[in-house]
Design a protein around this motif. Sequence first.
Motif, PDB file in Angstrom:
ATOM      1  N   LEU A  30       0.821  -1.217   0.000  1.00 36.45           N
ATOM      2  CA  LEU A  30       0.000   0.000   0.000  1.00 36.45           C
ATOM      3  C   LEU A  30       0.852   1.263   0.000  1.00 36.45           C
ATOM      4  N   GLY A  36      -5.310  10.858  -5.704  1.00 37.74           N
ATOM      5  CA  GLY A  36      -5.854  11.913  -6.565  1.00 37.74           C
ATOM      6  C   GLY A  36      -5.609  11.673  -8.044  1.00 37.74           C
ATOM      7  N   VAL A  38      -5.887   9.417 -11.677  1.00 37.34           N
ATOM      8  CA  VAL A  38      -6.788   8.523 -12.399  1.00 37.34           C
ATOM      9  C   VAL A  38      -6.000   7.824 -13.507  1.00 37.34           C
ATOM     10  N   LEU A  51      -6.514  -6.482 -16.725  1.00 40.61           N
ATOM     11  CA  LEU A  51      -7.562  -5.631 -16.167  1.00 40.61           C
ATOM     12  C   LEU A  51      -7.554  -5.705 -14.633  1.00 40.61           C
ATOM     13  N   ALA A  52      -7.556  -6.920 -14.111  1.00 42.18           N
ATOM     14  CA  ALA A  52      -7.640  -7.084 -12.658  1.00 42.18           C
ATOM     15  C   ALA A  52      -6.400  -6.535 -11.964  1.00 42.18           C
ATOM     16  N   SER A  53      -5.227  -6.817 -12.502  1.00 39.25           N
ATOM     17  CA  SER A  53      -4.002  -6.399 -11.800  1.00 39.25           C
ATOM     18  C   SER A  53      -3.793  -4.892 -11.905  1.00 39.25           C
ATOM     19  N   GLN A  55      -6.323  -2.623 -12.165  1.00 37.19           N
ATOM     20  CA  GLN A  55      -7.297  -1.970 -11.275  1.00 37.19           C
ATOM     21  C   GLN A  55      -6.925  -2.181  -9.812  1.00 37.19           C
ATOM     22  N   ALA A  56      -6.504  -3.397  -9.474  1.00 38.43           N
ATOM     23  CA  ALA A  56      -6.090  -3.659  -8.089  1.00 38.43           C
ATOM     24  C   ALA A  56      -4.861  -2.830  -7.722  1.00 38.43           C
ATOM     25  N   ALA A  59      -5.539   0.860  -7.180  1.00 36.69           N
ATOM     26  CA  ALA A  59      -6.221   1.063  -5.893  1.00 36.69           C
ATOM     27  C   ALA A  59      -5.238   0.947  -4.731  1.00 36.69           C
ATOM     28  N   GLN A  60      -4.345  -0.025  -4.785  1.00 38.96           N
ATOM     29  CA  GLN A  60      -3.378  -0.198  -3.693  1.00 38.96           C
ATOM     30  C   GLN A  60      -2.402   0.976  -3.603  1.00 38.96           C
ATOM     31  N   SER A  64      -7.392   5.796  -8.652  1.00 40.32           N
ATOM     32  CA  SER A  64      -8.584   5.139  -9.184  1.00 40.32           C
ATOM     33  C   SER A  64      -8.422   4.950 -10.686  1.00 40.32           C
ATOM     34  N   GLY A 313       1.206 -13.227 -10.589  1.00 38.55           N
ATOM     35  CA  GLY A 313       1.245 -12.430  -9.370  1.00 38.55           C
ATOM     36  C   GLY A 313       2.224 -11.267  -9.497  1.00 38.55           C
ATOM     37  N   ARG A 315       2.885  -9.661 -12.111  1.00 38.63           N
ATOM     38  CA  ARG A 315       2.319  -8.588 -12.944  1.00 38.63           C
ATOM     39  C   ARG A 315       1.887  -7.416 -12.067  1.00 38.63           C
ATOM     40  N   LEU A 316       1.203  -7.741 -10.962  1.00 33.40           N
ATOM     41  CA  LEU A 316       0.733  -6.705 -10.043  1.00 33.40           C
ATOM     42  C   LEU A 316       1.894  -5.840  -9.541  1.00 33.40           C
TER      43      LEU A 316
END
Lengths: 332, 332, 332
Positions: A30, A36, A38, A51-53, A55-56, A59-60, A64, A313, A315-316
């Motif tokens: 985190l 602030g 995008v 897409l998932a990594s 967006q996740a 956020a972390q 956004s 993993g 990738r994130l």
Amino acid sequence: MKSFLHLWDNKPEEIESLLAEAKRLEREPLSDVLKGKVVGLLFMNPSLRTLASFQAGVAQLGGSSFVLQPGSNSWGLEFEDGAVMDGVAAEHVKEAIPVLAEYCDVLGVRCFAKGEDLSEDLVDGVMEKINVLSPRPVVNMESAADHPCQALADWKTLDDTGVPRNGKFVLSWAWHPKPLPYAVPQAALSMAAMRGMDVTVLCPPGFELPDAVMSRSWSLMDKPVRVSHNVDEAMEGAHVLYCKSWTAPSWYGNPEEEAKQRANLRNWCVSEDWFRTAEPSAKFMHCLPVRRNVKVKDEVLDGPRSVVVREAGNRLHVQKAVLSKLVEAASA
Amino acid sequence: MKSFLHLWDNKPEEIESLLAEAKRLEREPLSDVLKGKVVGLLFMNPSLRTLASFQAGVAQLGGSSFVLQPGSNSWGLEFEDGAVMDGVAAEHVKEAIPVLAEYCDVLGVRCFAKGEDLSEDLVDGVMEKINVLSPRPVVNMESAADHPCQALADWKTLDDTGVPRNGKFVLSWAWHPKPLPYAVPQAALSMAAMRGMDVTVLCPPGFELPDAVMSRSWSLMDKPVRVSHNVDEAMEGAHVLYCKSWTAPSWYGNPEEEAKQRANLRNWCVSEDWFRTAEPSAKFMHCLPVRRNVKVKDEVLDGPRSVVVREAGNRLHVQKAVLSKLVEAASA
Amino acid sequence: MKSFLHLWDNKPEEIESLLAEAKRLEREPLSDVLKGKVVGLLFMNPSLRTLASFQAGVAQLGGSSFVLQPGSNSWGLEFEDGAVMDGVAAEHVKEAIPVLAEYCDVLGVRCFAKGEDLSEDLVDGVMEKINVLSPRPVVNMESAADHPCQALADWKTLDDTGVPRNGKFVLSWAWHPKPLPYAVPQAALSMAAMRGMDVTVLCPPGFELPDAVMSRSWSLMDKPVRVSHNVDEAMEGAHVLYCKSWTAPSWYGNPEEEAKQRANLRNWCVSEDWFRTAEPSAKFMHCLPVRRNVKVKDEVLDGPRSVVVREAGNRLHVQKAVLSKLVEAASA
């Protein structure tokens, strides 16, 4: 670093810095480096991991994101200069990209190869055009000719699993029901070359990678990239088998003819016995998604050699490092 | 509580605790219990309430979420062990689920029944397999055989509207143009049983629920589940009419034949006169979406008996309670 | 201001206040006015700018959003009162809207014209019905007959680029392969009228705007709206050419016949020479997406007159102003 289009655009110390930051983010996920901010994610093609990594990861990092899928939730896009747009596409990238740049701080783009013209796809013109049109940093989320986020995740996976920097890396062709592009093969090969590995391409005759892909990787290392048509020979002493399918270059854009070339090659499905001449601890890698028992047998994917989930993993972690650097650079 | 797959996996005091937390969150919607957390939402099927209420709820708890739709924005998924994947599906759940678990702290999954094999659908094998594959908590967002978030929201709605714990609960079949699965009927019936209610299933002959569904609910209560084919008899003294359509078990997986069985049953559309023998304040419940004037008349949905919007509103509150508990349990 | 359905519902001082807030937000994009708030975005039709700018804007104001697309990720919706829902639509707006209002603080809705019945589309019944059904503020993200967020962004763009309040505004028809609705023409025309501009509609004979659209704009200003079929005459002294295509009203709902009327009008494609009688600094405006070399030539879009990207950029700022006001009003 304005954009992240290709791993090979980056100096060795920049790559090391990204890997170090990715490792740090793996331990401490985190932060508020994107507070602030995008991130726009533009997908011309399907995705699960990306897409998932993204967006996740955004956020972390405290930011956004939004997702656009032209042709699905959004308008079909035109890419050609001077096009008379009386067909399906309702919007030109010349508008779409500058407009999206008004709404985001970083723009991720996925645009697969069209698969019609080999040289057109290999120069990665769509990604290049989008980057030129965007006043904001662009991240390549897989283009016609490259997948640098995957390559960086793979590099980290090799480090994580103790594969020596000068170890032996075998990129193998495998059978697949469709003719696939060169994005991942080129990303993997050039990554292994930049990492200093001993690189071999294993494939059936006629499925050698295009000259442009081979010569790019060759230019990135101080030893030649070898080509082999024999599993045992190619795999001798190998530390890694990286599996992927790709189109036979001579029949690029001619799927019917290409299918005939592939018709008798279903035995190119990686099994445990492919590793009989390899290092005992040799790893199996694949970018995913993978078709089980078509490109690789269950016995390999479910066995201890497989590091495919770790690659995914990573990738994130590496993408978070890339986003952090891009935002830092943009605000510097 | 590692995962939230079925309401019946939970002890009475756990359910009471979830309901109490849901009521608290209804009064005070915002918290930071999911701060820094990511919830992955995997939809194999369409959704309005579930997608919106999960994304809203996660945000109100300070977290973030992503949505994947295999076959639409994401790759088609394969579920069979040992499959030779040369068809449409590009990715196996054996990769997809562990990979998604790398990107999120909780994974919500929607996977409707295939509608081909009754016993296969009733054992809920896909949801079970996904839960086994996931190192992260899984939330059932409606599976082949259950919809526990709906059941918990319905329980709260019964509490909210003053329906006595030992009141009379009638689950009625209604006509629908398609053969529908048993997820919601089983969720509603078992919820009412666990809540201690007096339960009757009202349906045309041949549309009795499968034995496995009936015996599960029967095992959860100390009185028998009754079956009636007569509206006035079933509704006598009822506090609740819960409306749903489902396939005739004998023709499961045989939609042409099943359609013939339903052909003359369009009068199974709930109207105000269905309540003539019920308690005057009897409620009308439905999980939504509902086909107006097909399953239920406007006069009921637009009248004071209908609590369908409240049921849907309670989805938000109970799901937030479930997510809070799962994240707490995972970090304990 | 409970909802934001039409710009013409707002008093001049309210519009000025929104524009001032938009300018402030352009300079200082971040705030926490939507902290803890959820904005639901319901798209019955595709979108690039609207989806991206709403999701980005909500995030910059500290809130979160979700996106629903009935018929794609969500159930098909029914709008008719009393419908017997045995067709494709699985859910009625009478349920969908109150349910979504349970999950969000503001609801954005996009619902294009059906294109079948002229007067039905012009009264904007679907948007009106949704607003009545929603206990939460509704934002019109383009309806059958209006696009007020675009109109407000265009107003700001006119201010930003120094177009005088009483300057000359020409709304011109252009050829397009499909018959398009009146939402944007009515939004642009009424905006220019409210801004106090001298307004001319330029179109081929037979493509005059419907009387209801003309009389609405006329009622908003103190001078008549002129109609011209001649480019040089209409453009004489013009400060702005606003380009759009729309259906010939007499053949509304009759696309085959309407196509014949348009067949010989492909020369209605805006080129640089359309500006020969205009003010030298005259601007070219379009709401996007725009079909290049069909509605307007590259030379105009790529030249200095074009402010289309600025219009799109202003969507973000004005929508943030609208959301801020709605949330303030709702909590007052």
